[in-house]
Design a protein around this motif. Sequence first.
Motif, PDB file in Angstrom:
ATOM      1  N   THR A 270     -11.482   2.482   4.652  1.00 15.39           N
ATOM      2  CA  THR A 270     -10.689   2.547   3.436  1.00 15.39           C
ATOM      3  C   THR A 270     -10.957   3.849   2.699  1.00 15.39           C
ATOM      4  OG1 THR A 270     -10.222   1.442   1.311  1.00 15.39           O
ATOM      5  CG2 THR A 270     -12.478   1.341   2.125  1.00 15.39           C
ATOM      6  N   ASP A 275      -9.749  -0.742  -2.960  1.00 19.54           N
ATOM      7  CA  ASP A 275      -8.612  -1.169  -2.152  1.00 19.54           C
ATOM      8  C   ASP A 275      -8.963  -2.288  -1.180  1.00 19.54           C
ATOM      9  OD1 ASP A 275      -6.980   0.683  -3.375  1.00 19.54           O
ATOM     10  OD2 ASP A 275      -7.287   2.226  -1.850  1.00 19.54           O
ATOM     11  N   LYS A 277      -9.611  -5.753   0.389  1.00 18.69           N
ATOM     12  CA  LYS A 277      -9.093  -7.097   0.151  1.00 18.69           C
ATOM     13  C   LYS A 277      -9.865  -8.097   1.020  1.00 18.69           C
ATOM     14  CE  LYS A 277      -5.996  -5.238  -2.478  1.00 18.69           C
ATOM     15  NZ  LYS A 277      -6.192  -5.257  -3.954  1.00 18.69           N
TER      16      LYS A 277
END
Length: 474
Positions: A270, A275, A277
């Motif tokens: 990432t 960001d 999840k």
Amino acid sequence: MRSYDLYGVSHPVSDMDELIGYDRVTSWVNTFVPEHVSLPTTLGPGSGPGLSYIDPVPNELMKVIGDTWTDQIDEQQLSGESQLVCDMEEDVGIRLVHVLLTCADALQRGEFQLANSLIGEMTNGMMTRVNTACGIGKVAGYFIDALSRRLCHPGLTGPGSVSNEVLYHHFYEACPYLKFAHFTANQAILEAFEGQAHVHVIDFNLMHGLQWPALIQALALRPGGPPSLRLTAISPSTSNGHDFFHETGMRLAQLARSVNVKFSFRVVTTSQLEDIKPWMFQTSPEEAIAVNFILQLHRLLITNINQFLESIKSLNPKIVTVVEQDANHNVPDFLVRFTETLHYYSAMFDSLEACQLEAAKPLAETYMQREICNIICCEGSARIERHEPLIKWQGRLIQAGFKALHMGRNAFKQANMLLSLCSGEGYSVQESDGCLTLGWHNRPLIAASAWQVRTDKDGISLTNDGSTSSSSSS
């Protein structure tokens, strides 16, 4: 985002005594770092259950940052002439602190010409009359550099071209802070995994995987046999990040195979931690999950950290381990932040002088210098070193729906043993509300805590001073 899996196939080992021998384990761990780095890690018999590790205001500020320098003077038998020189250096050192604070104040008020003049006065005048190899002279040099960078090149994160991974390893080697962080987190994770057949560690700061050989060894020795272990690492989306983590995963898989632990390794890539999840971790209901944050959560304070913690909570982890600098460097007022940073890193450099591994110290100092530069030179999203005190992290995690887990008396005792084996005098481990702190001369510098998702049966609240109180309903 992309990911990959590496699976290690277990096989039986005929001689468990050989398996945990010092030389064999050390040789495994040493493959995780460059040739010039040595990591003497093992599980030692007779050291108790679980893991064992072998191997302000200006006047108050001046008292702290003058400790190393004053101690060095006291250790010498000084002649009258030498005493005069030392008295002069002490006077210059006191003046240096005041000029540093005056310069920071000038920068805050936008008086850049005055700040530039003060930097010149310190660099070309006072710094020539103090010992810059240790004590206040060394510390002042790093802070003068940071002030100069803020004045002339704001936003620069730090000096040099050495990679963060290499600096991290030298900092690991030179002083006990990262060893303490890994040890206390591993001990808490090991206890949380007791009796679990399938375990999954999500690590937000893998580096070369230095934390995990000891845990893999401890799981291998667990009564009843080891569990299957999944390790998920979070990787920045850089061009060489995939290869770097792939190599680390291969070595961890090889180590796990040698000690008969079924192991799988996966990377989630990432560009920004926020960001991430929950679905990316591909967790299973049968797994006991540990989420590991070593000196990482403070980097999220510029974002919506509450939303991030909510996503971590949704994983329903068995344990969340958090290690953070116990410092107050996330304040908007620049002079206050500068003063706190000068206070904190003066103690850090002081403590580094007490450590014995001289070869690792220069780059360990560069590791800290980069942090100083980020705190002093950068603002907004560029300032990622947003360290906060333990009490603030306790409040934040409680409000996010977690409850504190006591790290245990055994971890406290063994952390003290770690210090006696791999560092000099002056370090101290303290217990605070079930958390452990490592400090220098009783000043906490790094704090380790463990957390669990709070259930409806748990009643936890913050007291007026920010500490925690809890109760359980029957």
